[in-house]
Write a protein that holds these residues in place. Structure first.
Motif, PDB file in Angstrom:
ATOM      1  N   LEU A 123     -10.243  -6.276  -6.948  1.00  0.00           N
ATOM      2  CA  LEU A 123      -8.871  -6.685  -6.645  1.00  0.00           C
ATOM      3  C   LEU A 123      -8.772  -7.292  -5.249  1.00  0.00           C
ATOM      4  O   LEU A 123      -8.043  -8.281  -5.032  1.00  0.00           O
ATOM      5  CB  LEU A 123      -7.935  -5.480  -6.767  1.00  0.00           C
ATOM      6  N   LEU A 124      -9.526  -6.721  -4.288  1.00  0.00           N
ATOM      7  CA  LEU A 124      -9.489  -7.265  -2.932  1.00  0.00           C
ATOM      8  C   LEU A 124     -10.083  -8.668  -2.885  1.00  0.00           C
ATOM      9  O   LEU A 124      -9.549  -9.572  -2.215  1.00  0.00           O
ATOM     10  CB  LEU A 124     -10.253  -6.336  -1.982  1.00  0.00           C
ATOM     11  N   ARG A 125     -11.175  -8.880  -3.599  1.00  0.00           N
ATOM     12  CA  ARG A 125     -11.769 -10.224  -3.622  1.00  0.00           C
ATOM     13  C   ARG A 125     -10.856 -11.226  -4.307  1.00  0.00           C
ATOM     14  O   ARG A 125     -10.783 -12.396  -3.931  1.00  0.00           O
ATOM     15  CB  ARG A 125     -13.123 -10.176  -4.325  1.00  0.00           C
ATOM     16  N   GLN A 126     -10.148 -10.773  -5.353  1.00  0.00           N
ATOM     17  CA  GLN A 126      -9.226 -11.674  -6.039  1.00  0.00           C
ATOM     18  C   GLN A 126      -8.085 -12.088  -5.110  1.00  0.00           C
ATOM     19  O   GLN A 126      -7.657 -13.256  -5.105  1.00  0.00           O
ATOM     20  CB  GLN A 126      -8.664 -10.987  -7.285  1.00  0.00           C
ATOM     21  N   GLN A 127      -7.619 -11.160  -4.282  1.00  0.00           N
ATOM     22  CA  GLN A 127      -6.575 -11.501  -3.323  1.00  0.00           C
ATOM     23  C   GLN A 127      -7.082 -12.505  -2.288  1.00  0.00           C
ATOM     24  O   GLN A 127      -6.358 -13.430  -1.874  1.00  0.00           O
ATOM     25  CB  GLN A 127      -6.069 -10.235  -2.627  1.00  0.00           C
ATOM     26  N   ALA A 128      -8.337 -12.343  -1.845  1.00  0.00           N
ATOM     27  CA  ALA A 128      -8.919 -13.298  -0.884  1.00  0.00           C
ATOM     28  C   ALA A 128      -9.057 -14.676  -1.502  1.00  0.00           C
ATOM     29  O   ALA A 128      -8.827 -15.705  -0.847  1.00  0.00           O
ATOM     30  CB  ALA A 128     -10.269 -12.781  -0.396  1.00  0.00           C
ATOM     31  N   ALA A 129      -9.425 -14.731  -2.791  1.00  0.00           N
ATOM     32  CA  ALA A 129      -9.540 -16.025  -3.465  1.00  0.00           C
ATOM     33  C   ALA A 129      -8.177 -16.681  -3.606  1.00  0.00           C
ATOM     34  O   ALA A 129      -8.043 -17.904  -3.426  1.00  0.00           O
ATOM     35  CB  ALA A 129     -10.193 -15.841  -4.832  1.00  0.00           C
ATOM     36  N   ASN A 130      -7.187 -15.872  -3.957  1.00  0.00           N
ATOM     37  CA  ASN A 130      -5.842 -16.427  -4.084  1.00  0.00           C
ATOM     38  C   ASN A 130      -5.325 -16.954  -2.746  1.00  0.00           C
ATOM     39  O   ASN A 130      -4.541 -17.914  -2.700  1.00  0.00           O
ATOM     40  CB  ASN A 130      -4.882 -15.369  -4.624  1.00  0.00           C
ATOM     41  N   ALA A 131      -5.774 -16.334  -1.633  1.00  0.00           N
ATOM     42  CA  ALA A 131      -5.352 -16.761  -0.300  1.00  0.00           C
ATOM     43  C   ALA A 131      -6.221 -17.887   0.253  1.00  0.00           C
ATOM     44  O   ALA A 131      -6.036 -18.296   1.409  1.00  0.00           O
ATOM     45  CB  ALA A 131      -5.362 -15.568   0.646  1.00  0.00           C
ATOM     46  N   ASN A 132      -7.196 -18.349  -0.563  1.00  0.00           N
ATOM     47  CA  ASN A 132      -8.110 -19.437  -0.139  1.00  0.00           C
ATOM     48  C   ASN A 132      -8.808 -19.069   1.170  1.00  0.00           C
ATOM     49  O   ASN A 132      -8.878 -19.846   2.123  1.00  0.00           O
ATOM     50  CB  ASN A 132      -7.334 -20.748   0.035  1.00  0.00           C
ATOM     51  N   ASP A 133      -9.396 -17.828   1.174  1.00  0.00           N
ATOM     52  CA  ASP A 133     -10.084 -17.306   2.354  1.00  0.00           C
ATOM     53  C   ASP A 133     -11.521 -16.981   1.962  1.00  0.00           C
ATOM     54  O   ASP A 133     -11.859 -15.835   1.645  1.00  0.00           O
ATOM     55  CB  ASP A 133      -9.354 -16.067   2.874  1.00  0.00           C
ATOM     56  N   PRO A 134     -12.421 -18.001   1.943  1.00  0.00           N
ATOM     57  CA  PRO A 134     -13.800 -17.766   1.488  1.00  0.00           C
ATOM     58  C   PRO A 134     -14.566 -16.811   2.395  1.00  0.00           C
ATOM     59  O   PRO A 134     -15.439 -16.073   1.922  1.00  0.00           O
ATOM     60  CB  PRO A 134     -14.409 -19.165   1.505  1.00  0.00           C
TER      61      PRO A 134
END
Length: 726
Positions: free
Chosen positions: A150-161
């Motif tokens: 879930l944390l990685r999905q939030q980072a992807a949604n925020a466009n934060d590679p």
């Protein structure tokens, strides 16, 4: 101010009291004595509502002393309550009972679980297998770090590679060391399993006994027990002021925001028996009837069953009443066997035990001077309830019983052991026609009642004060006026015999008895499953009059409120009494109306056929000892003690006959009632009837005109006499 603490047992001295005349007094916490209103108010830890009852008194007001009854005196100062050093159950006289009850309880629990042990074992093994897979799944989810996704999905949604890569690296590192931990666990479990396999069988069973329940605990669904409880402990809601006020306000009996429409409390909440009670003061203008009519809404507001709510009068105020709420449905528990099984002599001049009310209090009924109607649907305990009263009367050897059952069931046949006269059903027997016995008994009863009034009025005042039957007169054989009980089960059957003229006569006799007989010491006890719609025309009118003239009503479960109103009497439903609301599972439960100011719901005592026979055998012995066994029970033919020439003459008219010559009338009387008219002549009958107002007229018979009496003239003479007697 009126306060009601939430707790049911507040400390004495903490509740302020308002005197009857409005002067405010307070209770001193130390001494429990009344002090003037200007004393410091007692502290109340929890107050739901505070309501000003009256305006504050003037500054120069003097406290008024009020003499309270002993029951209303404030309690003494609270003292420390010490628990007994030795519990009551372990004292010398109680040890055997305590051990017996404990052994019975735990013996039952042991037997309950022993029988179900194979089922428990199968369920435990099944859920243990399920537990293995659940624990493995839980460990796999722990190793994989599922929450990190879930944390990685939030980072992807925020466009934060950068954050996404950082989280991925942390997840891989975490999985690496957790994988090592899981590997060590797997090795340890494998080694443990190999070592356990080499142990003796007894140790393997010990390990399994500890491991299998652990796995089953994790495998079973939440809230689903493997071992079912053997004993179910009842739970109940502890009432407080908020709940009671909510119920009354939701029932429309007051309003919390209007000063003159608030509900007040006359006492603190207290425990009584298996329930809680409190004195409720309705707003001014509301009455006890308003509370009774709102009983269903009050039960809904309290969130309990209707049967758990009991409302009773407060004799001091018509706007106040006692509210009692049971912990559980009190009507679901049977009252138990009748105390009449002791087979001791009873006294009809004392109340008969009926059963228990909702609170477990004994309910009694004084049968004397009353006519009693019992009504219910079939198989709801109607006959058993009526029989309970009859058994009480049977154990008084000085009460003469006449028992009739319109349906001819076995319920009443054992009363032949003690009954002066009895008949069952309408089928001819070797003892004669049951209907003829019934009608003749009614005629005799009517004549006996009329004779009693005459004889009582002629007795000296010192023997018969106020011209009424006394216990001394009833038990003295020289007066010949014992208390009598007439029982008629399925009484509606006798209003529809198939003979219209006979129906009218029976209806007239029964109406007379139910109206006039009780005051002469003749109790009428009737039971019916059809309290309305009986007969046609005059007979229907007579049945309605017969039904409505019973003073005491008992209604077990009925099919509708309309039928309930017929049994309990007009207006019962509008007062909040409806026997149709009783549950079908209630057997031997009914409403008692007319015996007193209250209308309790009664759980009637049980006396089955075996119990009734035992009681009746004892009753017969009591009568033999007292020398009062009479009539059919003593082997005598049903003969009458009182002669009624008008009623006798009316019975010999056949079919459509409108008149009879004196000679024919005398011959028929001699044939049908030889004990009174064996040697009578036409001239004698003519003289007797003419003296009673029956004229001698010409009657055509066989082409000749002979002197005789017309049927209408005999009927008119009877009606004149009854009117005069009434």
């Amino acid at each position: 101010m009126t306060h009601l603490p939430n707790e049911p047992d507040p400390p004495h001295g903490d509740t302020p009291v308002t005197s009857l005349n409005g002067a405010k007094v307070a209770t001193l916490p130390d001494a429990g004595q009344l002090a003037p209103a200007d004393a410091p108010p007692a502290k109340v830890s929890d107050t739901s509502y505070e309501i000003e009852l009256d305006d504050a008194p003037p500054d120069d007001a003097v406290p008024v002393a009020v003499d309270l009854p002993e029951a209303d005196q404030p309690p003494a100062a609270a003292k420390d309550t010490r628990k007994p050093i030795i519990p009551a159950g372990l004292r010398r006289g109680n040890r055997a009972t305590t051990l017996r009850l404990a052994a019975g309880r735990y013996g039952y629990v042991a037997a309950f679980h022993t029988v179900r042990a194979p089922l428990y074992l199968a369920k435990t093994l099944w859920w243990a297998v399920v537990g293995i897979f659940r624990l493995v799944g839980r460990q796999m989810r722990w190793w994989w770090v599922s929450d990190e996704y879930l944390l990685r999905q939030q980072a992807a949604n925020a466009n934060d590679p950068a954050m996404w890569l950082k989280l991925l690296k942390e997840a891989k590192a975490t999985r690496r060391w957790r994988g090592i931990v899981l590997f060590v666990q797997a090795v340890a479990l494998t080694v443990g399993a190999l070592l356990a396999a080499r142990l003796p069988l007894i140790w393997q069973l010990v390990i399994a006994a500890g491991l299998v329940p652990f796995l089953a605990h994790h495998g079973r669904p939440a809230g689903r027990a493997i071992v079912a409880p053997a004993l179910v402990t009842r739970r109940y809601r502890r009432l407080n002021s908020d709940i009671v006020l909510r119920a009354y306000y939701s029932a429309g009996l007051g309003h919390p925001d209007k000063p003159n429409q608030r509900i007040e409390f006359g006492t603190a909440m207290a425990r009584e028996g298996n329930g809680s009670k409190v004195l409720v003061n309705l707003p001014y203008g509301k009455t006890f009837a308003d509370a009774v009519n709102a009983r269903e809404k009050i039960a809904s507001g309290l969130d309990v069953a209707l049967a758990q709510v009991t409302i009773s009068r407060d004799p001091e105020s018509h706007r106040s009443h006692w509210l009692w709420v049971a912990d559980s449905d009190p009507l679901a528990t049977a009252a138990g066997r009748t105390p009449l099984l002791a087979c001791k002599q009873t006294d009809i001049w004392q109340p008969a035990p009926l059963g228990l009310d909702e609170r477990g209090h004994l309910v009694t009924l004084l049968m004397l001077w009353a006519s009693i109607l019992v009504g219910a649907q079939p198989r709801q305990g109607k006959s058993f309830t009526a029989r309970l009263l009859a058994l009480y009367a049977a154990l008084d050897p000085y009460v003469r019983l006449d028992v009739f059952d319109g349906k001819g069931s076995p319920d009443w046949r054992k009363f032949a052991l003690v009954a002066h006269s009895c008949s069952f059903g309408f089928t001819m027997t070797r003892d004669g026609d049951p209907l003829e016995v019934f009608v003749q008994t009614l005629r005799d009863l009517k004549a006996d009642v009329q004779s009693r009034y005459q004889r009582l009025s002629e007795l000296p005042v010192d023997i018969c004060p106020e011209g009424k039957l006394t216990r001394q007169i009833a038990r003295d054989p020289q007066y010949g006026m014992p208390v009598r009980l007439v029982i008629i089960d399925e009484c509606q059957e006798y209003f529809d015999t198939g003979d219209k003229e006979l129906n009218k006569e029976i209806a007239s006799l029964l109406v007379f008895l139910v109206k006039v007989a009780p005051a002469a010491g003749v109790i009428v006890l009737d039971a019916t499953q059809k309290p309305g719609g009986v007969g046609t025309n005059d007979v229907a009118t007579a049945f309605t009059s017969f039904r409505d003239n019973h003073q005491v009503r008992i209604a077990l479960r009925t099919g509708s409120w309309q039928v309930s109103d017929l049994v309990l009497g007009s207006g019962a439903y509008s007062e909040g009494f409806d026997s149709s609301t009783l549950l079908p599972s209630y057997k031997g439960v009914g409403l008692l109306r007319g015996a007193g100011d209250d209308t309790p719901t009664v759980r009637f005592h049980l006396a089955d056929a075996e119990d009734a026979e035992k009681i009746l055998l004892a009753a017969r012995k009591l009568r033999e000892h007292a020398g009062t066994l009479s009539g059919m029970a003593a082997g005598q033919t049903a003969i009458r003690e009182v002669r009624d020439v008008l009623a006798d003459a009316l019975t010999v008219f056949q079919g459509s006959e409108t008149g009879l010559p004196w000679a024919v009338l005398a011959a028929r009387l001699s044939e049908r009632i030889p004990e009174h008219y064996a040697d009578t002549t036409g001239e004698a009958i003519s003289a007797q009837l003419r003296a009673l107002g029956v004229p001698s007229v010409d009657i055509k018979r066989d082409g000749k005109a002979l002197k005789g009496a017309r049927k209408t003239a005999v009927t008119a003479a009877i009606e004149r006499r009854d009117t005069t007697a009434g």
